[in-house]
Design an enzyme around this catalytic site. Structure first.
Site, PDB file in Angstrom:
ATOM      1  N   MET A   1     -46.776 -21.514  15.523  1.00 32.59           N
ATOM      2  CA  MET A   1     -45.833 -20.419  15.740  1.00 32.59           C
ATOM      3  C   MET A   1     -46.237 -19.705  17.019  1.00 32.59           C
ATOM      4  O   MET A   1     -47.399 -19.760  17.354  1.00 32.59           O
ATOM      5  CB  MET A   1     -45.901 -19.454  14.560  1.00 32.59           C
ATOM      6  CG  MET A   1     -45.192 -19.968  13.343  1.00 32.59           C
ATOM      7  SD  MET A   1     -43.428 -19.700  13.509  1.00 32.59           S
ATOM      8  CE  MET A   1     -42.869 -20.638  12.100  1.00 32.59           C
ATOM      9  N   PRO A   2     -45.303 -19.059  17.661  1.00 31.52           N
ATOM     10  CA  PRO A   2     -43.888 -18.989  17.389  1.00 31.52           C
ATOM     11  C   PRO A   2     -43.171 -20.311  17.608  1.00 31.52           C
ATOM     12  O   PRO A   2     -43.622 -21.134  18.390  1.00 31.52           O
ATOM     13  CB  PRO A   2     -43.382 -17.954  18.402  1.00 31.52           C
ATOM     14  CG  PRO A   2     -44.562 -17.436  19.145  1.00 31.52           C
ATOM     15  CD  PRO A   2     -45.699 -18.333  18.850  1.00 31.52           C
TER      16      PRO A   2
END
Lengths: 61, 61, 61, 61, 61, 61
Positions: A1-2
Site C-alpha cells: 500500500m498505497p
C-alpha cells in the site's frame, strides 16, 4: 500500500504513462509519507465506447 | 461522482452498452439525486476464462 | 457477473440505495440480458473529504 | 458476495488461472464461511508497461 | 502485484481475516508463481444495506 | 475520466489528503493531457487489520 488504480481513456503514449506512474509515486512519498517501494499502481486504459459521462459514451461525443 | 464500475462478461453489443450507460445514469439521477454530468461509468468486459463463480471459470461451465 | 461497484458521496437514504440497486439490476436485465440473480452490486459511500474533482476535495467546494 | 478482484501481470496460463480461482474460492469457504456459489472472482491481467512499483513500470525493470 | 481486492459482507472475525489473507497469498504463490511479498491484499467489509444480489439488498433478505 | 482510486492505510491528515488529490490531478494534467475537471479521485482509507502484504496483515507487523 498505497494501491492506486488509474482508469483512463486509451491512447496515452508509453512515455506519458511512464511519467504518470513516476510522478504519482513521488506525490504519495512527498504528500502522504508513503515509502516509494510500497506504492503499487495499475493503469487500465478503456476504449471510448466503454467510458461514459452524463449517460453518453465518449465514442458518442 | 458517482463513479460506477461495471465488470461483465464480454460479448454485449455497442448498442447494449450505449443503453446500459444511459439508463444507469438515469437511475442515479432519479433515485439518488445525482447530477447527470457527474456520473462517470467505466465498463470492463472480461473473457469467460477470467471470470469465476463458485470456483469455476465461466469458460468451464 | 455482472459485478457493479458504485462509489458515491455519503448521505443517500436507505430508501434511495434500495431503489438504486433494484433499478440498476433491472437495467442490466433489460439492456444487457443479464440474469437478475447474477447481478452483484456493492455501494461504497465516501466522505466529502475523500472525494475530489478537478483537484479539489468536495469538502473544500 | 464476496467479490474478489485480482489484478496481476499478464502471462499466467489458463491452467494457473483455473487453479487460482478454484483455490481462492476454497479459502473463502473454509476461512470466511462464504458459500462457494456466492464467491465471484474477476481476473484482470495487465501489461508490464501498465503496472508500476516504486514509481517504475515493470517494463522498465 | 498481484493486487487483490476482497469486497465482502461485514462481520468476519479478525482471526478469519488473518487466515484469509495468509491463505490467499499462498494460493497466489503456489498456483500463479507470485512472490509472497509482492502480493497486496485489501479487505473491504460492507454493510448489508450496501450489498445487493438480484436487485435486493442483503438487509432486505 | 481519468478516474483514480487510492486505497491506503488510514491515518493521513486532512491536509495530506488535500495535497495528494491536488498534486495527483496536476500530474494527470501535465503528464497525460487530462483536463483537470475530468479527473475524479476517491480516497479509501483501510484499517491495518484489513491490509496485507506478503500474507501478513499490517496489524501483525
Amino acid at each position: 500500500m498505497p494501491y492506486i488504480q488509474i482508469d483512463m481513456l486509451e491512447g496515452r503514449s508509453a512515455e506519458q504513462i511512464k511519467k504518470v506512474v513516476k510522478d504519482i509515486t513521488e506525490v504519495m512519498v512527498n504528500d502522504a509519507n508513503a515509502s516509494a517501494d510500497a506504492v503499487n499502481i495499475v493503469v487500465r486504459e478503456s476504449r471510448k465506447d466503454h467510458i461514459a459521462v452524463g449517460g453518453v459514451l465518449k465514442s458518442e461525443m
